[in-house]
Design a protein around this motif. Sequence first.
Motif, short mmCIF file in Angstrom:
data_model
loop_
_atom_site.label_atom_id
_atom_site.label_comp_id
_atom_site.label_asym_id
_atom_site.label_seq_id
_atom_site.Cartn_x
_atom_site.Cartn_y
_atom_site.Cartn_z
N GLU A 75 0.64 -1.39 0.13
CA GLU A 75 -0.01 0.01 0.14
C GLU A 75 0.77 1.21 0.14
OE1 GLU A 75 -2.41 1.56 -0.92
OE2 GLU A 75 -4.02 1.01 0.03
N ASN A 76 0.45 2.50 -0.23
CA ASN A 76 1.00 3.50 -0.54
C ASN A 76 1.45 4.32 0.57
OD1 ASN A 76 0.18 3.54 -3.24
ND2 ASN A 76 -1.53 4.87 -3.27
N SER A 77 0.68 4.59 1.73
CA SER A 77 1.37 5.58 2.57
C SER A 77 2.33 4.92 3.60
CB SER A 77 0.09 5.93 3.46
OG SER A 77 -0.34 5.29 4.66
N ASP A 78 2.75 5.57 4.34
CA ASP A 78 3.78 5.37 5.45
C ASP A 78 3.18 5.19 6.93
OD1 ASP A 78 3.50 7.95 5.68
OD2 ASP A 78 5.61 8.43 5.59
N LYS A 79 1.80 5.38 6.98
CA LYS A 79 0.96 5.22 8.48
C LYS A 79 1.34 3.84 8.63
CE LYS A 79 -2.29 8.58 6.96
NZ LYS A 79 -3.88 8.89 6.70
N TYR A 106 12.42 -4.71 2.52
CA TYR A 106 10.93 -4.68 2.82
C TYR A 106 10.73 -4.58 4.52
CZ TYR A 106 5.86 -5.83 3.18
OH TYR A 106 4.68 -5.81 3.44
N PRO A 107 9.97 -3.92 4.92
CA PRO A 107 8.94 -2.96 4.36
C PRO A 107 9.22 -1.37 4.38
CG PRO A 107 8.53 -3.34 6.71
CD PRO A 107 9.71 -3.85 6.30
N SER A 108 10.45 -1.16 3.90
CA SER A 108 10.82 0.33 3.54
C SER A 108 9.71 1.08 2.78
CB SER A 108 12.10 0.12 2.59
OG SER A 108 12.80 1.42 2.22
N LYS A 109 9.88 2.18 3.32
CA LYS A 109 8.96 3.54 2.79
C LYS A 109 9.69 4.50 2.35
CE LYS A 109 4.81 1.79 3.13
NZ LYS A 109 3.83 1.65 2.29
N SER A 110 10.87 4.37 1.87
CA SER A 110 11.99 5.20 1.36
C SER A 110 12.47 4.78 0.02
CB SER A 110 13.00 5.50 2.37
OG SER A 110 13.74 4.23 2.46
N GLY A 111 12.80 5.91 -0.77
CA GLY A 111 13.64 5.87 -1.95
C GLY A 111 12.59 5.18 -2.94
N ARG A 112 12.74 4.30 -3.51
CA ARG A 112 11.71 3.61 -4.66
C ARG A 112 10.50 3.19 -4.06
NH1 ARG A 112 15.42 -1.29 -6.57
NH2 ARG A 112 16.77 0.12 -5.74
N TRP A 113 10.35 3.11 -2.82
CA TRP A 113 9.03 2.74 -2.13
C TRP A 113 8.43 3.87 -1.10
CZ3 TRP A 113 9.42 -1.61 -4.85
CH2 TRP A 113 10.40 -2.12 -4.75
N ALA A 114 8.82 4.85 -1.50
CA ALA A 114 8.70 6.28 -0.90
C ALA A 114 7.18 6.48 -0.89
CB ALA A 114 9.48 7.39 -1.17
N PHE A 115 6.64 7.39 0.18
CA PHE A 115 5.19 7.69 -0.13
C PHE A 115 5.04 9.18 -0.87
CE2 PHE A 115 1.23 9.73 2.61
CZ PHE A 115 0.46 9.26 1.47
N THR A 116 5.55 9.11 -2.19
CA THR A 116 5.29 10.33 -2.75
C THR A 116 4.52 9.90 -4.26
OG1 THR A 116 7.19 9.84 -4.11
CG2 THR A 116 7.53 10.75 -2.26
N HIS A 117 3.75 10.94 -4.91
CA HIS A 117 3.27 10.62 -5.85
C HIS A 117 3.98 10.24 -6.99
CE1 HIS A 117 -0.20 12.36 -8.93
NE2 HIS A 117 -0.22 11.02 -9.06
#
Length: 228
Positions: A75-79, A106-117
């Motif tokens: 999923e998208n967000s970093d919540k 995983y479960p990184s939310k940075s770089g290629r997996w960041a929560f940005t459009h």
Amino acid sequence: MSIINYELPDPALSELGISQCEQLQAHLKHDLPIAQTVGLIVVSPMRRTLQTAKLALGWLIDRGIPVQLRGEWQENSDKPCDTGTKTPALFHEFPEFDFSTVFPDYPSKSGRWAFTHAAITQRGLNCRRWLRARPEAVVVVVSHSGFLRVGVSHSHYANADYRVFSFAEDAGDELVEWELTKERGGGMGNSPKGMAFVKPTEFSHEHQADTDGKEAQAPEEIVNEVPG
């Protein structure tokens, strides 16, 4: 009354969600002929999608249809509710699945997996390219409404609903939805019809970073990358 708690880390399905998956299983098994021809099941390695795969697609898994867990479909967000759990812990909860195909960070939310459009748009493109290159004629993907809506198909998805797509005939990476699910509002008929657009507040956290007037760009490391 149901209260949404976005701070629950990688939550499991609720009782309602379990019931919806059971309804989906019956529908896919008895009312969707193409489901009988599935050659691969791709699953986001989050608790609710792993449960969904077991409940709704267990009858296919029991037949020997292979399953690949792919962190690209998270999923998208970093919540906390949209951030996964490290795979060693998940393996003990779901020993029937092979976690070796999940990317190491995983479960990184940075770089290629960041929560940005930009990052999510590129991740969706990479996922479509990966699917297009698969040899199977029919692939089921168990993912998340936010990522599917923003990054993959620009369609709405209710919980435990589905849509059927083919790739455009020009060998591009754009998806064309079947009338079967487009006109009904998802295969279960529970999803809003029409094209989905990014909500004005969806990436509001990026606004502060863009105050210098520069256009947001996808991280260089993810451009033109196709998941392996």
